[in-house]
Design an enzyme around this catalytic site. Sequence first.
Site, mmCIF file in Angstrom:
data_model
loop_
_atom_site.group_PDB
_atom_site.id
_atom_site.type_symbol
_atom_site.label_atom_id
_atom_site.label_comp_id
_atom_site.label_asym_id
_atom_site.label_seq_id
_atom_site.Cartn_x
_atom_site.Cartn_y
_atom_site.Cartn_z
ATOM 1 N N GLY A 13 -43.723 1.175 71.618
ATOM 2 C CA GLY A 13 -43.936 1.475 70.309
ATOM 3 C C GLY A 13 -45.037 2.164 70.223
ATOM 4 N NE ARG A 67 -21.822 1.701 68.506
ATOM 5 C CZ ARG A 67 -22.931 1.930 69.107
ATOM 6 N NH1 ARG A 67 -24.296 1.999 68.352
ATOM 7 N NH2 ARG A 67 -23.312 2.287 70.439
ATOM 8 C CG LEU A 95 -28.880 4.760 63.974
ATOM 9 C CD1 LEU A 95 -30.098 5.420 63.540
ATOM 10 C CD2 LEU A 95 -28.796 3.316 63.591
ATOM 11 C CG HIS A 111 -35.552 14.230 72.103
ATOM 12 N ND1 HIS A 111 -34.592 13.475 72.710
ATOM 13 C CD2 HIS A 111 -35.302 15.411 73.021
ATOM 14 C CE1 HIS A 111 -34.143 13.729 73.805
ATOM 15 N NE2 HIS A 111 -34.579 15.063 74.010
#
Length: 194
Positions: A13, A67, A95, A111
């Site tokens: 994080g 999922r 996702l 990214h």
Amino acid sequence: MKKRVAILISGRGSNMTALIEAAKAHDYPAEIALVVSNRPDAAGLERARSSGIPTAVIDHTLFGSDRATFEQLLDKELRDHGIDLVCLAGFMRLLTPWFVNRWSGRMLNIHPSLLPQFKGLDTHRRALEAGVKRHGTTVHFVVPEMDAGPIVAQDSIAVHASDTEETLAVRVLELEHQIYPRALRAVAEGRTTV
Ligand code: GRF
């Protein structure tokens, strides 16, 4: 009104921390209202808690290959907290289109490459193998296709002959901590939209 932002993490994080720090400024247009991790042991959770930010854990391993249920719970958590914008920050779960479309235009990802180069994993190794002279990082809106959404911000560094995956990772991460808060500001202020 400040936009209410949720940050989704899976690990240490450090980008989350950069966003939390940036959002402390009075004139920052977003507040970090929630941090969600899909891993109970994510180090970032403790960092968020120590900053007084509400946290939630939705452990994906409890749902196996389901999922849909995982994402419904995640979606409910975000809505229960009145979230306007979602920032993925080292969130290591793909996702589904259902979730991505629900948050379309309101979900960002960071990214570690200059997209569209080097989508996916091991970006620093692949950048070295390709012999690129510049490497960097991208903040983009999330679309169903991985690492493919409209670009909000990019920044780059020169690649040196002496660079290794590790040295590149350090310099790119420093860039990430600068551009993610800038990109979130632009989106929260409505200056950047899809
Ligand atoms: C960053 O390199 C980010 O670009 C990628 O995952 C890493 C997360 O690092 N998506 P951290 O957890 O923010 O320190």
